[in-house]
Design a protein around this motif. Structure first.
Motif, PDB file in Angstrom:
ATOM      1  N   LEU A 164       2.599  -4.416  -5.658  1.00 33.00           N
ATOM      2  CA  LEU A 164       3.742  -3.499  -5.699  1.00 33.00           C
ATOM      3  C   LEU A 164       4.788  -3.788  -4.628  1.00 33.00           C
ATOM      4  N   GLY A 165       4.431  -4.626  -3.652  1.00 27.44           N
ATOM      5  CA  GLY A 165       5.379  -4.988  -2.609  1.00 27.44           C
ATOM      6  C   GLY A 165       5.271  -4.132  -1.366  1.00 27.44           C
ATOM      7  N   TYR A 166       5.867  -4.621  -0.298  1.00 23.78           N
ATOM      8  CA  TYR A 166       5.818  -3.935   1.003  1.00 23.78           C
ATOM      9  C   TYR A 166       7.019  -2.997   1.127  1.00 23.78           C
ATOM     10  N   HIS A 167       6.894  -1.821   0.547  1.00 26.99           N
ATOM     11  CA  HIS A 167       7.957  -0.831   0.589  1.00 26.99           C
ATOM     12  C   HIS A 167       7.394   0.495   1.107  1.00 26.99           C
ATOM     13  N   ALA A 168       8.257   1.303   1.700  1.00 30.60           N
ATOM     14  CA  ALA A 168       7.832   2.593   2.228  1.00 30.60           C
ATOM     15  C   ALA A 168       7.226   3.474   1.142  1.00 30.60           C
ATOM     16  N   LEU A 169       7.801   3.427  -0.071  1.00 36.27           N
ATOM     17  CA  LEU A 169       7.269   4.238  -1.175  1.00 36.27           C
ATOM     18  C   LEU A 169       5.854   3.790  -1.551  1.00 36.27           C
ATOM     19  N   VAL A 170       5.615   2.489  -1.489  1.00 43.38           N
ATOM     20  CA  VAL A 170       4.273   1.960  -1.789  1.00 43.38           C
ATOM     21  C   VAL A 170       3.290   2.407  -0.712  1.00 43.38           C
ATOM     22  N   LEU A 171       3.762   2.389   0.528  1.00 44.16           N
ATOM     23  CA  LEU A 171       2.927   2.867   1.630  1.00 44.16           C
ATOM     24  C   LEU A 171       2.538   4.332   1.408  1.00 44.16           C
ATOM     25  N   GLY A 172       3.535   5.152   1.041  1.00 46.76           N
ATOM     26  CA  GLY A 172       3.256   6.561   0.778  1.00 46.76           C
ATOM     27  C   GLY A 172       2.311   6.743  -0.395  1.00 46.76           C
ATOM     28  N   LEU A 173       2.482   5.902  -1.450  1.00 48.89           N
ATOM     29  CA  LEU A 173       1.609   5.969  -2.615  1.00 48.89           C
ATOM     30  C   LEU A 173       0.170   5.604  -2.241  1.00 48.89           C
ATOM     31  N   LEU A 174       0.030   4.602  -1.378  1.00 49.35           N
ATOM     32  CA  LEU A 174      -1.303   4.192  -0.934  1.00 49.35           C
ATOM     33  C   LEU A 174      -1.994   5.341  -0.191  1.00 49.35           C
TER      34      LEU A 174
ATOM     35  N   LEU B 250      -0.970   0.270   9.107  1.00 46.40           N
ATOM     36  CA  LEU B 250       0.382   0.027   9.631  1.00 46.40           C
ATOM     37  C   LEU B 250       0.537  -1.392  10.166  1.00 46.40           C
ATOM     38  N   HIS B 251      -0.538  -1.991  10.642  1.00 45.33           N
ATOM     39  CA  HIS B 251      -0.490  -3.397  11.057  1.00 45.33           C
ATOM     40  C   HIS B 251      -0.136  -4.276   9.859  1.00 45.33           C
ATOM     41  N   ILE B 252      -0.845  -4.033   8.756  1.00 41.67           N
ATOM     42  CA  ILE B 252      -0.632  -4.836   7.555  1.00 41.67           C
ATOM     43  C   ILE B 252       0.783  -4.630   7.011  1.00 41.67           C
ATOM     44  N   PHE B 253       1.224  -3.380   6.986  1.00 41.75           N
ATOM     45  CA  PHE B 253       2.565  -3.086   6.483  1.00 41.75           C
ATOM     46  C   PHE B 253       3.630  -3.735   7.363  1.00 41.75           C
TER      47      PHE B 253
END
Length: 327
Positions: free
Chosen positions: A75-85, A110-113
């Motif tokens: 899904l890519g490295y995006h803030a929305l993807v982070l929130g979805l995770l 957060l390291h990975i992101f």
């Protein structure tokens, strides 16, 4: 304002953080300071809690590693993807009963992101940070202060106050009135509560020990305290002092002088049986007040028998040179 104090756990935390960060830096790990955070999260009040804390954090961290690879790769490295995770992560942690690991796993996440690229080198780095952080936390938290001296202090306090209470009961049975303010009962209650709480902490710090005699001891004293609280009104509300009361007073004096952490329940239950026999052989009550008084005293004897029976199967704590030794 509370008194400034540096406790043993504070010292362990400080040492653990410094050691974890130094070791992670020595290994040239990226985000090496995070090892200190993982160590802080691993240090708990007892060994068992620390082991459980490390377990939940390891499970949560591995779960984050797997989910991060799937979510960010596809899904890519995006803030929305982070929130979805995170949206999916929390329910899974709850389902696995490892929610305390959310904070530590978030550090890894957060390291990975931040890297924006999931590689074997990054995976190795995160695994080593986990190894250092959790490993140092585990080793540091295996060092616990010896609390037997403090447990023994509470034991002595309980026995001293129980002895004083029994002495006051004997005095009341002879004189019908005393100036006792009940202070020993409050002190005994406080000592029992603090002692049992500390003994439970000792249980949590012994992973393989099947039995903790101190905890059993304080549990017995707590049960006995409930009986003491029940019997006091039976004595203080006597309408008159009868001859039988003096017989019981002698027994209570004897018991007062022999409150300790050994097991003499069988001996004193035998003496109590003799008191009951003498009680029954004395003249019958002549008035209603005497009848009520004798009935209350007989109930008192039954309660004292229960008080003694609670401790009958206890091994006892053998005290040697001021320090408890299990026998």
């Amino acid at each position: 304002m509370r008194k400034f104090k540096i406790g043993f756990r504070t010292v362990k935390t400080a040492v653990g953080v410094a050691l974890a960060i130094w070791l992670a830096a020595f290994l040239n790990l990226e985000y090496y300071t995070s090892a200190g955070i993982l160590t802080i999260l691993s240090i708990q009040t007892t060994k068992r809690k620390s082991i459980h804390a490390i377990y939940t954090r390891i499970v949560a961290s591995f779960l984050v590693l797997a989910m991060s690879y799937v979510f960010f790769t596809f899904l890519g490295y995006h803030a929305l993807v982070l929130g979805l995770l995170v949206l999916f992560l929390l329910p899974i942690l709850v389902m696995l009963k490892v929610t305390p690991g959310f904070v530590s796993s978030s550090v890894i996440l957060l390291h990975i992101f931040n890297e924006q690229h999931f590689t074997l080198a990054l995976l190795e780095n995160e695994l080593l940070i986990m190894l250092v952080g959790f490993g140092v936390g585990f080793l540091v938290n295996m060092q616990m202060p010896d609390i037997e001296r403090e447990l023994n202090t509470y034991r002595i306090e309980i026995e001293k106050n129980y002895s004083a209470i029994f002495s006051e009961i004997a005095k009341y049975l002879r004189e019908g009135d005393t100036n006792w303010n009940g202070r020993e009962l409050l002190l005994a209650t406080e000592a029992v509560n603090k002692g049992k709480s500390l003994a439970y902490q000792d249980v949590e710090n012994h992973i393989t020990r099947k039995e903790n005699l101190f905890y059993r001891y304080f549990d017995i004293r707590e049960q006995q305290l409930e009986i003491i609280e029940r019997i006091l009104p039976k004595i203080t509300n006597l309408p008159t002092i009868v001859t039988q009361a003096h017989v019981i007073a002698e027994f209570m004096d004897d018991l007062s002088n022999n409150v300790h952490s050994g097991n003499t329940a069988v001996k004193y239950r035998g003496k109590l049986s003799q008191v009951k026999k003498e009680f029954q052989e004395l003249p019958l009550p002549q008035t209603h007040e005497e009848f009520v008084a004798m009935a209350s005293l007989y109930q008192f004897l039954e309660e004292m028998d229960q008080y003694l029976s609670i401790k009958q199967n206890f091994k006892g704590l053998k005290i040697k040179k001021g320090k408890p030794v299990f026998n």
